[in-house]
Enzyme design. Structure first.
Site, PDB file in Angstrom:
ATOM      1  N   GLU A   1       8.733   0.771  14.451  1.00  0.00           N
ATOM      2  CA  GLU A   1       8.187   2.104  14.163  1.00  0.00           C
ATOM      3  C   GLU A   1       7.817   2.761  15.473  1.00  0.00           C
ATOM      4  O   GLU A   1       7.145   2.114  16.287  1.00  0.00           O
ATOM      5  CB  GLU A   1       6.951   1.999  13.270  1.00  0.00           C
ATOM      6  CG  GLU A   1       7.332   1.711  11.848  1.00  0.00           C
ATOM      7  CD  GLU A   1       6.147   1.718  10.883  1.00  0.00           C
ATOM      8  OE1 GLU A   1       5.069   2.218  11.244  1.00  0.00           O
ATOM      9  OE2 GLU A   1       6.331   1.215   9.780  1.00  0.00           O
TER      10      GLU A   1
ATOM     11  N   THR B   1       7.007   0.531   0.999  1.00  0.00           N
ATOM     12  CA  THR B   1       5.818   1.158   1.601  1.00  0.00           C
ATOM     13  C   THR B   1       4.887   0.075   2.146  1.00  0.00           C
ATOM     14  O   THR B   1       3.711   0.334   2.370  1.00  0.00           O
ATOM     15  CB  THR B   1       5.042   1.995   0.549  1.00  0.00           C
ATOM     16  OG1 THR B   1       4.739   1.156  -0.565  1.00  0.00           O
ATOM     17  CG2 THR B   1       5.820   3.212   0.101  1.00  0.00           C
TER      18      THR B   1
ATOM     19  N   HIS C   1       5.665   6.583   7.713  1.00  0.00           N
ATOM     20  CA  HIS C   1       4.522   5.720   7.376  1.00  0.00           C
ATOM     21  C   HIS C   1       3.316   6.562   6.914  1.00  0.00           C
ATOM     22  O   HIS C   1       2.254   6.537   7.542  1.00  0.00           O
ATOM     23  CB  HIS C   1       4.138   4.834   8.581  1.00  0.00           C
ATOM     24  CG  HIS C   1       3.391   3.589   8.172  1.00  0.00           C
ATOM     25  ND1 HIS C   1       3.472   2.405   8.869  1.00  0.00           N
ATOM     26  CD2 HIS C   1       2.538   3.347   7.140  1.00  0.00           C
ATOM     27  CE1 HIS C   1       2.705   1.489   8.295  1.00  0.00           C
ATOM     28  NE2 HIS C   1       2.126   2.045   7.236  1.00  0.00           N
TER      29      HIS C   1
ATOM     30  N   ARG D   1       5.465  -3.158   4.850  1.00  0.00           N
ATOM     31  CA  ARG D   1       5.634  -3.256   6.296  1.00  0.00           C
ATOM     32  C   ARG D   1       7.128  -3.303   6.597  1.00  0.00           C
ATOM     33  O   ARG D   1       7.894  -3.975   5.879  1.00  0.00           O
ATOM     34  CB  ARG D   1       4.954  -4.506   6.857  1.00  0.00           C
ATOM     35  CG  ARG D   1       3.432  -4.404   6.944  1.00  0.00           C
ATOM     36  CD  ARG D   1       2.978  -3.379   7.985  1.00  0.00           C
ATOM     37  NE  ARG D   1       1.539  -3.271   8.113  1.00  0.00           N
ATOM     38  CZ  ARG D   1       0.768  -2.367   7.499  1.00  0.00           C
ATOM     39  NH1 ARG D   1       1.319  -1.484   6.688  1.00  0.00           N
ATOM     40  NH2 ARG D   1      -0.529  -2.346   7.712  1.00  0.00           N
TER      41      ARG D   1
END
Ligand code: DGY
Length: 325
Positions: free
Chosen positions: A267, A236, A286, A238
């Site tokens: 992402e 959780t 995210h 990067r």
């Protein structure tokens, strides 16, 4: 007196946006998607302050395009790898972030990923929806138990410690690797180990480290190879902390048991990424900090940082306090 001009790169919760609206002359980016680079450069021209998200790359070009009157950059996130802090410091621009307020939300979500991946919750969900559930089965979806297992935390800052506290309630053994935080915390039962020991002894590994040149692809083919075959890996922090191709191969070849990612590189993860074909892989967009209360507090703190900078005061949370020296 005229209000300071600011660019806010997305709609954030009212707890912060209202403060910014009251104090500033606001240009608000209202799209769900981030402004393009060109749009960002156009909008920052002449602003006194910038309230941005982790989706914006705030580098020297952005700061110089804004102009010498730019007084503050306030990031709506605890991580600030999207900002060139060295460039900001050279220009005496304080940079704000939002630590603390999202610690528990993020630790909760990391636990949710560990348990979902370890106990195959999403596989079970798909199995039922696909009409495959015929009976109770002694061998159906066997997974990994928390009690008595070892949790390895990479990074032992606020979120790492919140993970350790939760793990104590599950009767887990907690070890951690953090070259910047080797001290014990008297409230938390956790043992500092070297990185090799963490890889080799952990049943669950959770990543809570900032993205730096040292942590880029820290989890790669070689480090994945050293993990136990029952390891559940979650991230959780990067995305680029993990080499996603290496993770795909490790999961495909069952070198580790499962993985759960909230963050990816890039992402969003492309929908045709091979990881998305694997049953032992779970993914979220995210959202680890996305509890209502954490997001409200992040908005409030980001607004406070912005306004303090505009007033020439110290930010409540400043990542480069040396600008004030
Ligand atoms: C952060 O704050 O850095 C998270 O990634 C988003 O909340």
């Amino acid at each position: 007196m005229s209000k300071p001009k600011v660019f806010v790169t997305r709609i954030i919760p009212n707890k912060g946006l209202d403060l910014v609206m009251d104090f500033c002359d606001v240009d608000l980016w209202t799209n769900d998607l981030p402004p393009s680079r060109d749009e960002l450069l156009k909008r920052v021209k002449g602003v006194d302050g910038l309230l941005c998200l982790l989706t914006e790359n705030i580098d020297s070009e952005v700061m110089d395009t804004a102009g010498p009157q730019l007084k503050v950059v306030s990031n709506y996130a605890v991580g600030f790898d999207n900002i060139d802090v060295v460039a900001a410091t050279e220009r005496k621009i304080p940079v704000g972030n939002t630590p603390d307020v999202l610690t528990d939300a993020t630790a909760d979500f990391s636990f949710a990923l560990m348990m979902s991946a370890g106990r195959r919750v999403l596989e079970g969900d798909r199995y039922v929806r696909e009409g495959k559930w015929m009976t109770w089965g002694p061998m159906l979806f066997l997974g990994n138990e928390m009690r008595g297992s070892t949790l390895g935390l990479v990074g032992f800052g606020r979120i790492g410690k919140a993970m350790a506290r939760r793990a104590m309630g599950f009767d887990m053994r907690v070890i951690y690797y953090d070259p910047n935080e080797p001290r014990r915390d008297p409230d938390v039962k956790a043992v500092s180990v070297d990185f090799d020991t963490l890889l080799e002894e952990s049943d669950f590994i959770s990543l809570h480290t900032p993205l730096t040149s040292d942590t880029h692809h820290l989890i790669n083919a070689e480090t994945l190879n050293r993990m136990k075959p029952n390891t559940v890996l979650v991230n959780t922090s990067r995305g680029p902390v993990i080499d996603m191709d290496a993770l795909y191969e490790a999961l495909r070849d069952r070198k580790i048991f499962a993985a759960g990612l909230d963050v990816t590189e890039p992402e969003p993860i492309p929908v045709d990424h091979p990881l998305l074909t694997l049953d032992n892989f779970i993914i979220a967009p995210h959202i680890a900090s996305a509890s209502r209360s954490a997001r409200d507090k992040m908005a409030w703190l980001a607004a406070k940082n912005l306004i303090a900078g505009l007033e020439g005061n110290h930010l409540p949370n400043c990542v480069n306090p040396q600008v004030h020296r």
